[in-house]
Design an enzyme around this catalytic site. Sequence first.
Site, mmCIF file in Angstrom:
data_model
loop_
_atom_site.group_PDB
_atom_site.id
_atom_site.type_symbol
_atom_site.label_atom_id
_atom_site.label_comp_id
_atom_site.label_asym_id
_atom_site.label_seq_id
_atom_site.Cartn_x
_atom_site.Cartn_y
_atom_site.Cartn_z
ATOM 1 N N SER A 116 -3.361 11.054 -5.946
ATOM 2 C CA SER A 116 -4.156 10.210 -6.830
ATOM 3 C C SER A 116 -5.382 10.958 -7.331
ATOM 4 O O SER A 116 -5.981 11.752 -6.617
ATOM 5 C CB SER A 116 -4.600 8.946 -6.092
ATOM 6 N N LYS A 170 0.621 5.327 -1.229
ATOM 7 C CA LYS A 170 0.211 5.534 -2.628
ATOM 8 C C LYS A 170 0.552 4.313 -3.478
ATOM 9 O O LYS A 170 -0.211 3.938 -4.377
ATOM 10 C CB LYS A 170 0.905 6.780 -3.192
ATOM 11 N N HIS A 180 -2.072 1.836 -2.817
ATOM 12 C CA HIS A 180 -3.273 2.308 -3.520
ATOM 13 C C HIS A 180 -3.239 1.854 -4.972
ATOM 14 O O HIS A 180 -4.220 1.311 -5.497
ATOM 15 C CB HIS A 180 -3.363 3.841 -3.452
ATOM 16 N N ASN A 181 -2.110 2.048 -5.627
ATOM 17 C CA ASN A 181 -2.014 1.681 -7.034
ATOM 18 C C ASN A 181 -2.083 0.167 -7.220
ATOM 19 O O ASN A 181 -2.626 -0.319 -8.215
ATOM 20 C CB ASN A 181 -0.725 2.229 -7.634
ATOM 21 N N GLU A 241 -5.593 -0.694 -7.047
ATOM 22 C CA GLU A 241 -6.173 -0.236 -8.317
ATOM 23 C C GLU A 241 -5.993 -1.289 -9.407
ATOM 24 O O GLU A 241 -6.927 -1.586 -10.170
ATOM 25 C CB GLU A 241 -5.517 1.076 -8.727
#
Length: 487
Positions: free
Chosen positions: A130, A185, A188-189, A192
């Site tokens: 990222s 990940k 994480h997105n 986000e």
Amino acid sequence: MSASARIGVTGLAVMGRNLARNFARSGFTVALHNRTEARTRELVEEFGDEGDFVPTSSPEEFVAALERPRCLVAMVKAGGPTDAVLDRFAGLLEPGDVLVDGGNAHFEDTRRREAALRERGVHFVGTGISGGEEGALLGPSIMPGGSAESYRALGPMLEKIAARAPDGTPCTAHMGPDGAGHFVKMVHNGIEYADMQLIAEAYDLLRKAAGLAPAEIAEVFRGWNRGRLDSYLIEITAEVLTHTDADTGLPFVDVVADRAEQKGTGRWTVQTALDLGVPVPGIAQAVFARSQSGHTRLRTAAAALPGPEAAPSGAARGRMTDGEAARFAEQVEQSLYASKVISYAQGWDMVRAGSEEYGWGIDLASVAAVWRAGCIIRAAFLDRIRAAFTERPGLPTLLADPAFARELGEAQDDWRRTVAAATRHGVPVPGMSGALAYYDGLRAARLPAALTQAQRDYFGAHTYRRTDREGTFHTRWGGDRAEVRTD
């Protein structure tokens, strides 16, 4: 060709090119490969003075250029292109070699690929990266999965190129076996998505309810960025809001079409959360908000629907007074911060659930640590999240941490006022209102799910449990309404 490169990168689009440059700048000799050889030549011609590159023209030449155990990073699109890379390179690798997938692959695909290559003795490492193209060059947040053995070979190199947290720690760590890296990940997105939606709602409230211009809102955001909301996304939001369109002279934000696109990782997060049975409404609301923004036909058809009959006095004048606007901005800050904490807590709940489901053993504190710099959701309060899970690894939810719980309690009155103001003005705030509903749902002594369960038993004999004794029961609703035990 002699084996002289410590690491190789195949797939030299923007992310792959910058990652290769990062490795070279960090002192590693980097083998280069791309399906179209022109990109390889362009990289060497333009950036060859940044370090030692070994350009190659075929998969065989690329693999031969790597020192053993070979470590090569594939930076290609998820799905078919990734499988094509595996087909192209897997037969050229030997036991002990490491093949890294640095794209945004679905973690289930990574698990499948890792299992297939493991049978051949090759380590497949699904790795979340990222930070965008700038992060790839200057230092990203890196989330590798795969075997512990693969990290022993790969880890020192990743630690060298990763972003550095304020305390100097590299923002990378082994997340766990097979698909753990890509799972982290993905979450994480998802966070986000939620973070960006909440920021957009804060902007919309300050614009439509307080009547502030984009440049004025930028100053509010800059002030927030000097406090507990200090983060990359708040920082760039202020920059966007001060930008003026060169062609029209209008605020840039006013000439951008209000249809937010998505590449799928947020949707994957919500779908996976449903499979795991983990509530992540903050992420889900953000995904649905993007989807709604893109349904222009529906929005056009519904544009004439009536809104609030009368706006509050300040907004009726088109703009709040300076004092009113300042106080309202304080309320919005409280709401944004509280909603942000809720969304991050939901993300950590999901990481824990995925780790338990797949036996990954993910260290929740380590996740916070690697997100402190380099990644898109980097924020000052991530160090507090790291500390919370370090001090109490078994913390059932971030919301049970005394410091965060206290802040949510202190924010709730302004949070409720903000959501109420949004309703009065007809400003949609699905993220903030959904976060507040989640907060109230968790703290409720009793939820109306009891009625839902009774309804399910009535129409489908799905049974229910009682509060006063053990067992599973059904009421004969269509008969004498007697209760029978079913377990």
